[in-house]
Design an enzyme around this catalytic site. Structure first.
Site, mmCIF file in Angstrom:
data_model
loop_
_atom_site.group_PDB
_atom_site.id
_atom_site.type_symbol
_atom_site.label_atom_id
_atom_site.label_comp_id
_atom_site.label_asym_id
_atom_site.label_seq_id
_atom_site.Cartn_x
_atom_site.Cartn_y
_atom_site.Cartn_z
ATOM 1 N N GLU A 188 0.807 -1.219 0.000
ATOM 2 C CA GLU A 188 0.000 0.000 0.000
ATOM 3 C C GLU A 188 0.842 1.271 0.000
ATOM 4 O O GLU A 188 0.490 2.268 -0.651
ATOM 5 C CB GLU A 188 -0.949 -0.002 1.199
ATOM 6 N N HIS A 198 -10.048 -6.423 8.288
ATOM 7 C CA HIS A 198 -10.991 -6.497 7.182
ATOM 8 C C HIS A 198 -12.299 -5.767 7.492
ATOM 9 O O HIS A 198 -13.166 -5.646 6.624
ATOM 10 C CB HIS A 198 -11.291 -7.958 6.832
#
Length: 336
Positions: free
Chosen positions: A60, A129
């Protein structure tokens, strides 16, 4: 009008931006051939090519760093963070570079970067998540932070974010991806409601109920249930989290005299605290009771069997309304 799911509406908005501006490029993990974990970018690489819909490594920080370089060269990169909890490796890039470069260069460098973040719970996943990290970014000067709650906004606001010269974090409530609604694909951005404007969803006189993202639907359900008991709630979809459209909220609270704010994120340091404090400052002599926050608990998102106890639901929001009205209720000892 076309009826489509929330996820398909974002896809359509991305497609329109790709068609309208050759400088728009998408970057993310598995967004190309796979079409993204949630299939939001399905078919876009096939139609626009691998040079504009780019499958990236699982890194990321590198993805956002690449977006910064692209923005320097005049592109409008759109980054997908696969899950909300995966954004933290890119946190330094976002708060130290993306948010600061325009200011640091006295306006010479623009950062028209859009960062898409699926966020919140409701899909049965634990931490990493299912998270609500929005407050980290609303605290960071130089970033616009928006979230959408319906397919029409999903379609329109993603295009507004991409067209904006400021960096925008675009939070998508992942548990709403399959919700359906009517979308006017012919509506131009010039005629659309501004990205930073809150929206009044119901007309009410007793309590102002502020929500955003995944809890807007729940707030509307609460307003409908309260109406059966003769309680009139004005629901506001905040839409923009940074900056906040306080004018709309102030006008509502001056009418109702009471405020309830709800969000999935934990209570401590959450956006609800900022809204409550700001409205207290602006509406002190109009308030009939202290503002009430109905939030997630100050814990990591729990596992699927316990998740619905953590997420503010209909009963907890109605309890918050009761507290704002000074009514007795069965959940009066429950914090958050």
């Amino acid at each position: 009008m076309t009826r489509m799911t929330f996820a398909r509406a974002i896809n359509a908005g991305l497609r329109k931006s790709l068609e309208d501006d050759s400088k728009v490029v998408l970057l993310g993990e598995d967004i190309g051939t796979l079409g993204g974990v949630f299939r939001v970018t399905d078919g876009l690489q096939k139609d626009f090519g691998k040079h504009r819909v780019v499958d990236t490594p699982l890194a990321e920080s590198a993805i956002v760093g690449t977006a910064v370089g692209l923005a320097y060269r005049g592109y409008r990169p759109v980054v997908e963070i696969q899950f909300d909890g995966f954004i933290y490796p890119a946190f330094d890039q976002i708060v130290s570079q993306v948010a600061k470069l325009h200011y640091r260069t006295r306006g010479a460098v623009k950062m028209p970067i859009t960062i898409r973040v699926p966020f919140g719970g409701g899909i049965g996943s634990p931490e990493h998540h299912s998270e609500s990290p929005e407050a980290y970014f609303t605290h960071t000067s130089g970033l616009r932070v928006v979230t959408v709650s319906n397919p029409q906004d999903a379609y329109t606001v993603i295009q507004q974010a991409i067209a904006c010269d400021d960096p925008v974090l675009y939070f998508e409530p992942k548990r709403r991806y399959h919700d359906k609604g009517d979308v006017d694909e012919a509506a131009g951005l010039q005629s659309a409601e501004p990205m930073g404007k809150a929206r009044l969803l119901t007309d009410g006189t007793d309590v102002t109920l502020v929500a955003y993202g995944p809890l807007v639907k729940t707030a509307l359900d609460a307003a409908s249930a309260a109406a059966d008991e003769g309680i009139s709630i004005q629901v506001i979809d905040l839409r923009s989290l940074a900056p906040v459209d306080y004018d709309t909220v102030v006008a509502s609270v001056r009418r109702t005299g009471r405020l309830v704010v709800t969000h999935e994120a934990g209570q401590s340091g959450g956006l609800g605290a900022e809204v409550a404090a700001s409205i207290t400052e602006r509406c002190f002599y109009h308030l009939e009771a202290a503002p009430v926050r109905v939030t997630g608990f100050d814990i990591p998102y729990p596992y699927s069997k316990l998740e619905m106890h953590h997420l503010p639901g209909l009963d907890r929001i109605l309890d918050g309304v009761d507290r704002a009205l000074g009514r007795p209720n069965s959940l009066s000892g429950l914090e958050g």
